[in-house]
Design an enzyme around this catalytic site. Sequence first.
Site, mmCIF file in Angstrom:
data_model
loop_
_atom_site.group_PDB
_atom_site.id
_atom_site.type_symbol
_atom_site.label_atom_id
_atom_site.label_comp_id
_atom_site.label_asym_id
_atom_site.label_seq_id
_atom_site.Cartn_x
_atom_site.Cartn_y
_atom_site.Cartn_z
ATOM 1 N N ARG A 169 0.819 -1.212 0.000
ATOM 2 C CA ARG A 169 0.000 0.000 0.000
ATOM 3 C C ARG A 169 0.848 1.256 0.000
ATOM 4 N NH1 ARG A 169 -0.788 -3.642 3.411
ATOM 5 N NH2 ARG A 169 -2.628 -5.006 3.420
ATOM 6 N N LYS A 211 -15.018 0.078 -2.746
ATOM 7 C CA LYS A 211 -15.257 -0.145 -1.313
ATOM 8 C C LYS A 211 -14.656 0.978 -0.463
ATOM 9 C CE LYS A 211 -14.444 -1.858 2.893
ATOM 10 N NZ LYS A 211 -13.470 -1.339 3.881
ATOM 11 N N ASP A 230 -17.772 -4.934 2.108
ATOM 12 C CA ASP A 230 -16.540 -5.676 2.324
ATOM 13 C C ASP A 230 -16.895 -7.146 2.488
ATOM 14 O OD1 ASP A 230 -17.391 -6.174 5.021
ATOM 15 O OD2 ASP A 230 -16.859 -4.114 5.421
#
Length: 270
Positions: A169, A211, A230
């Site tokens: 990430r 999401k 989710d």
Amino acid sequence: MICKIIDEFDLEKIAASGQCFRMGRLENGRFFVKAARRYLELEQNDNHITFYCSEKQFQEVWKDYFDLDTDYRTIRQSIDPEDAYMQRAAEMAAGIRILKQDLWETLITFIISQQNNIPRIKKCVNTLCDRYGKEHHCRGGMCYRAFPTADRLARCSEQELREAGLGYRARYIQKTAQAVASGEINLEEIQNMPYEKAKETLLCCSGVGIKVAECICLYALHHIDAFPVDTHIQDMLTQHYPEGFPFDRYAGFAGILQQYGFFYELHGKA
DNA sequence: TGACAGGTACATG
DNA sequence: CATGTACCTGTC
């Protein structure tokens, strides 16, 4: 410090609701909340809530943050009596509020949240604050760190962010911080957009898919029609709403029911 | 031990 | 456009 009587408000559940990652319980039983560059302690005895701040700060910051002008009891009462699952979930999760969090902090923390669990999300967020957040001092000598600014994170290399424990990430966060710092993405404009437009714009950020965009719309922009799906909510939909979730029936507060469902799915259905 | 944890980007058919 | 897969890292 000031004391308020608040219905449908549960600090323990809010802290465990997965919306915010810098809230928790202190050794003396109080709760702390770190939000953007603010710090608050508060204490709960049933519906008596003590805020350790001025009335002015309560009015200007925390009333809004905890969504205290919304009547959650009425919302729970408007759940379809035939919808046994949601009745159960909402009763178990009663006391949760949909927070109105800082947009920048929410953007980054929910990029971190993907394929991740709450303890590790908290760890990552704390590491970012410790390393790159500005230090603030409270009265009494206690100090804490603010959430780092976009400018500061934009100056970090991907490698540096990886070393903060962000894993893959790191690249997303580096790019998104860059986009915000440069003005390519304008958060103030997003604040003023309607739900669909805000969501569409957020999707331009690296690391933000549907999401995460919906989480940001719900937990920062307070678009309570947002309905992030989710894995837990997907389970809920498959098992309890095989004909589809009744969005029309719950228009105007579906996001709150999503939060009740999520909490119920995550924290045992006992 | 490998799957999984609050998914997304990117490559294919 | 729909589906498939790699991806950091800690934990059970």
